[in-house]
Scaffold this motif. Sequence first.
Motif, PDB file in Angstrom:
ATOM      1  N   PHE A 152       0.840  -1.199   0.000  1.00 30.38           N
ATOM      2  CA  PHE A 152       0.000   0.000   0.000  1.00 30.38           C
ATOM      3  C   PHE A 152       0.878   1.252   0.000  1.00 30.38           C
ATOM      4  N   LEU A 153       1.892   1.269   0.866  1.00 28.63           N
ATOM      5  CA  LEU A 153       2.800   2.415   0.917  1.00 28.63           C
ATOM      6  C   LEU A 153       3.574   2.557  -0.389  1.00 28.63           C
ATOM      7  N   LEU A 154       4.008   1.430  -0.933  1.00 28.01           N
ATOM      8  CA  LEU A 154       4.743   1.462  -2.202  1.00 28.01           C
ATOM      9  C   LEU A 154       3.884   2.064  -3.305  1.00 28.01           C
ATOM     10  N   SER A 155       2.609   1.703  -3.341  1.00 26.20           N
ATOM     11  CA  SER A 155       1.696   2.262  -4.337  1.00 26.20           C
ATOM     12  C   SER A 155       1.540   3.767  -4.145  1.00 26.20           C
ATOM     13  N   LYS A 156       1.467   4.191  -2.890  1.00 25.60           N
ATOM     14  CA  LYS A 156       1.339   5.618  -2.565  1.00 25.60           C
ATOM     15  C   LYS A 156       2.560   6.385  -3.060  1.00 25.60           C
ATOM     16  N   PHE A 157       3.740   5.885  -2.778  1.00 22.54           N
ATOM     17  CA  PHE A 157       4.964   6.566  -3.191  1.00 22.54           C
ATOM     18  C   PHE A 157       5.148   6.529  -4.710  1.00 22.54           C
ATOM     19  N   SER A 158       4.783   5.418  -5.327  1.00 23.91           N
ATOM     20  CA  SER A 158       4.899   5.314  -6.785  1.00 23.91           C
ATOM     21  C   SER A 158       4.008   6.342  -7.471  1.00 23.91           C
ATOM     22  N   HIS A 159       2.820   6.549  -6.922  1.00 27.20           N
ATOM     23  CA  HIS A 159       1.905   7.549  -7.475  1.00 27.20           C
ATOM     24  C   HIS A 159       2.500   8.958  -7.328  1.00 27.20           C
ATOM     25  N   LEU A 160       3.111   9.227  -6.184  1.00 30.87           N
ATOM     26  CA  LEU A 160       3.740  10.530  -5.975  1.00 30.87           C
ATOM     27  C   LEU A 160       4.914  10.739  -6.936  1.00 30.87           C
ATOM     28  N   VAL A 161       5.679   9.683  -7.184  1.00 29.97           N
ATOM     29  CA  VAL A 161       6.802   9.765  -8.133  1.00 29.97           C
ATOM     30  C   VAL A 161       6.286  10.156  -9.512  1.00 29.97           C
ATOM     31  N   GLU A 162       5.178   9.556  -9.935  1.00 36.33           N
ATOM     32  CA  GLU A 162       4.575   9.888 -11.231  1.00 36.33           C
ATOM     33  C   GLU A 162       4.154  11.349 -11.277  1.00 36.33           C
ATOM     34  N   GLU A 163       3.565  11.846 -10.196  1.00 32.70           N
ATOM     35  CA  GLU A 163       3.128  13.240 -10.147  1.00 32.70           C
ATOM     36  C   GLU A 163       4.322  14.190 -10.233  1.00 32.70           C
ATOM     37  N   TYR A 164       5.385  13.873  -9.512  1.00 34.55           N
ATOM     38  CA  TYR A 164       6.576  14.724  -9.532  1.00 34.55           C
ATOM     39  C   TYR A 164       7.217  14.719 -10.914  1.00 34.55           C
ATOM     40  N   ASN A 165       7.281  13.556 -11.548  1.00 33.43           N
ATOM     41  CA  ASN A 165       7.851  13.478 -12.897  1.00 33.43           C
ATOM     42  C   ASN A 165       7.039  14.327 -13.878  1.00 33.43           C
ATOM     43  N   ALA A 166       5.719  14.305 -13.725  1.00 37.21           N
ATOM     44  CA  ALA A 166       4.862  15.108 -14.588  1.00 37.21           C
ATOM     45  C   ALA A 166       5.105  16.597 -14.375  1.00 37.21           C
ATOM     46  N   CYS A 167       5.285  16.987 -13.116  1.00 36.94           N
ATOM     47  CA  CYS A 167       5.560  18.405 -12.814  1.00 36.94           C
ATOM     48  C   CYS A 167       6.893  18.839 -13.401  1.00 36.94           C
ATOM     49  N   LEU A 168       7.898  17.982 -13.272  1.00 39.36           N
ATOM     50  CA  LEU A 168       9.209  18.311 -13.837  1.00 39.36           C
ATOM     51  C   LEU A 168       9.143  18.438 -15.352  1.00 39.36           C
ATOM     52  N   LYS A 169       8.393  17.535 -15.956  1.00 44.03           N
ATOM     53  CA  LYS A 169       8.252  17.575 -17.419  1.00 44.03           C
ATOM     54  C   LYS A 169       7.577  18.867 -17.861  1.00 44.03           C
ATOM     55  N   SER A 170       6.625  19.344 -17.078  1.00 39.50           N
ATOM     56  CA  SER A 170       5.911  20.577 -17.438  1.00 39.50           C
ATOM     57  C   SER A 170       6.814  21.809 -17.386  1.00 39.50           C
ATOM     58  N   LEU A 171       7.931  21.707 -16.661  1.00 38.38           N
ATOM     59  CA  LEU A 171       8.866  22.833 -16.584  1.00 38.38           C
ATOM     60  C   LEU A 171       9.731  22.945 -17.831  1.00 38.38           C
ATOM     61  N   GLY A 172       9.756  21.885 -18.625  1.00 41.55           N
ATOM     62  CA  GLY A 172      10.593  21.888 -19.816  1.00 41.55           C
ATOM     63  C   GLY A 172      12.018  21.496 -19.477  1.00 41.55           C
ATOM     64  N   PRO A 173      12.879  21.360 -20.488  1.00 46.20           N
ATOM     65  CA  PRO A 173      14.274  20.975 -20.240  1.00 46.20           C
ATOM     66  C   PRO A 173      15.017  22.069 -19.486  1.00 46.20           C
ATOM     67  N   PRO A 174      16.078  21.682 -18.725  1.00 47.45           N
ATOM     68  CA  PRO A 174      16.837  22.666 -17.955  1.00 47.45           C
ATOM     69  C   PRO A 174      17.400  23.804 -18.793  1.00 47.45           C
ATOM     70  N   THR A 175      17.667  23.532 -20.050  1.00 46.76           N
ATOM     71  CA  THR A 175      18.280  24.537 -20.917  1.00 46.76           C
ATOM     72  C   THR A 175      17.243  25.303 -21.740  1.00 46.76           C
ATOM     73  N   ALA A 176      15.963  25.149 -21.397  1.00 46.11           N
ATOM     74  CA  ALA A 176      14.908  25.824 -22.169  1.00 46.11           C
ATOM     75  C   ALA A 176      15.114  27.339 -22.132  1.00 46.11           C
ATOM     76  N   PRO A 177      15.138  27.986 -23.296  1.00 45.84           N
ATOM     77  CA  PRO A 177      15.371  29.430 -23.341  1.00 45.84           C
ATOM     78  C   PRO A 177      14.209  30.207 -22.730  1.00 45.84           C
ATOM     79  N   CYS A 178      14.545  31.327 -22.111  1.00 45.36           N
ATOM     80  CA  CYS A 178      13.520  32.192 -21.528  1.00 45.36           C
ATOM     81  C   CYS A 178      14.009  33.630 -21.618  1.00 45.36           C
ATOM     82  N   MET A 179      13.172  34.510 -22.126  1.00 45.94           N
ATOM     83  CA  MET A 179      13.584  35.892 -22.321  1.00 45.94           C
ATOM     84  C   MET A 179      13.574  36.694 -21.015  1.00 45.94           C
ATOM     85  N   PHE A 180      12.994  36.131 -19.954  1.00 45.18           N
ATOM     86  CA  PHE A 180      12.951  36.836 -18.681  1.00 45.18           C
ATOM     87  C   PHE A 180      13.843  36.108 -17.668  1.00 45.18           C
ATOM     88  N   GLU A 181      14.851  36.788 -17.174  1.00 40.96           N
ATOM     89  CA  GLU A 181      15.810  36.174 -16.253  1.00 40.96           C
ATOM     90  C   GLU A 181      15.128  35.700 -14.968  1.00 40.96           C
TER      91      GLU A 181
END
Length: 203
Positions: free
Chosen positions: A139-168
Amino acid sequence: MLLQVFIRYGKFSNATLLLDFGFTLPYNNYDQVQVEVSIPHHDCLRALKLELLHSHLVPTVKDVNGFNSSGNSFVIKEVMSASGKGRGIPQSLRAYARVLCSSSHQELSDMAIEAAQGDGRLARVPLKNRTREIQAHQFLLSKFSHLVEEYNACLKSLGPPTAPCMFENVSLRRQQARDLLTGELRVLKSASAWLKYYCERLT
């Protein structure tokens, strides 16, 4: 003559550093995640489980900002070894999972007796029923696995680390968010690895 001044902020997670001081570290050994677990309202044993937890568990924890909370909130830190060495998953969380996954009055009664005969704390040792012990940790493993998926999705939404941005300023905030999420994701993955190893060892 220029003097270099060093400031020691303390052993804080990136969440605290960002909130209180406005910066993050690319790799922070003190990152942690606060996880909430609750007993479903449709659980027919919910009242008994809550009573048992209130009598013998109810951990008091400090969140990343230093505020006290209790009950179903648990602070997870990085587990240094999935092979069982090191801190592991907080005992209070494992006890909570054992109670949550119980399916009979007898199981809950046995836990209460065990706590009364010991130091008063609940489910400090693995359940004698190995199937139930595995179920609680899965049960705990399922809970943490779900959180890992959510965090990965959030990171993906930020774009790659080198993504250009005109505002510092936007670029800085994006990097701080990435540092925060990456650190907490590392903690969650280490907890998942520990739980997976524990369940595999019991099967």
